[in-house]
Design an enzyme around this catalytic site. Structure first.
Site, PDB file in Angstrom:
ATOM      1  N   PRO A 108       0.768  -1.248   0.000  1.00 53.22           N
ATOM      2  CG  PRO A 108       0.025  -0.925   2.185  1.00 53.22           C
ATOM      3  CD  PRO A 108       0.750  -1.909   1.300  1.00 53.22           C
ATOM      4  CB  CYS A 109       3.154   2.812  -2.407  1.00 48.64           C
ATOM      5  SG  CYS A 109       2.317   2.568  -3.970  1.00 48.64           S
ATOM      6  CG  HIS A 110      -2.966   3.319  -1.426  1.00 47.32           C
ATOM      7  ND1 HIS A 110      -2.609   2.002  -1.647  1.00 47.32           N
ATOM      8  CD2 HIS A 110      -3.954   3.299  -0.502  1.00 47.32           C
ATOM      9  CE1 HIS A 110      -3.372   1.216  -0.895  1.00 47.32           C
ATOM     10  NE2 HIS A 110      -4.192   1.984  -0.190  1.00 47.32           N
TER      11      HIS A 110
END
EC number: 2.1.1.63
Length: 156
Positions: A119-121
């Site tokens: 989850p780089c978001h």
């Protein structure tokens, strides 16, 4: 390495992998959806659909991203950011043990090959701003709102 394409609310997701696990999930504006899904993609596709339907907060299928040791370390730290939460690049750098590595951490974050699942978001600017996102800031905002929708209570 096999490749399939599935429809998501944010565009067509390209998924690459093999029996060792999923190595790439990326999003594209449009494209043809795969007519059949090989066995080694079934669980990933099922879990992604559950995520978009609001029924899944964590992924359990096997990941097999390719990257440097440092990138792998950053991506592992991303996996530890809880659903519905965010962390700044500075906080992530501190968590990894080197506040001065903030640019390297940001670069590794930007090279994340597994959209949504790693989850780089969930990584934002120190001031709370939405910063760069390979899928486009509108997708980052959508994902963060999907994971943490504002519940407005009725005033009346």
């Amino acid at each position: 390495m096999d490749t399939i394409f599935i429809k998501t609310p944010l565009g067509i997701a390209k998924i690459e992998g093999d029996a060792n696990g999923i190595s790439v999930i990326s999003v594209h504006q449009d494209g043809l959806v795969s007519e059949s899904i090989p066995e080694h993609f079934q669980e990933a596709v099922s879990q992604l659909n559950e995520y978009f339907d609001g029924q899944r907060k964590a992924f359990t299928f096997t990941l097999h991203p390719k990257g440097t040791d440092f990138q792998q370390k950053v991506w592992q730290a991303l996996l530890e950011i809880p659903y519905g939460k965010t962390m700044s690049y500075l906080e992530l750098s501190k968590k990894l043990g080197d506040v001065k590595a903030i640019r390297a951490v940001a670069a590794a974050n930007g090279k994340n090959p597994i959209w949504i699942v790693v989850p780089c978001h969930r990584v934002i600017g120190s001031d709370g701003s939405l910063t760069g996102y390979a899928g486009g800031l509108w997708r980052k905002q959508w994902l963060l709102e999907h994971e943490n929708p504002v519940k407005q209570e009725s005033l009346f």
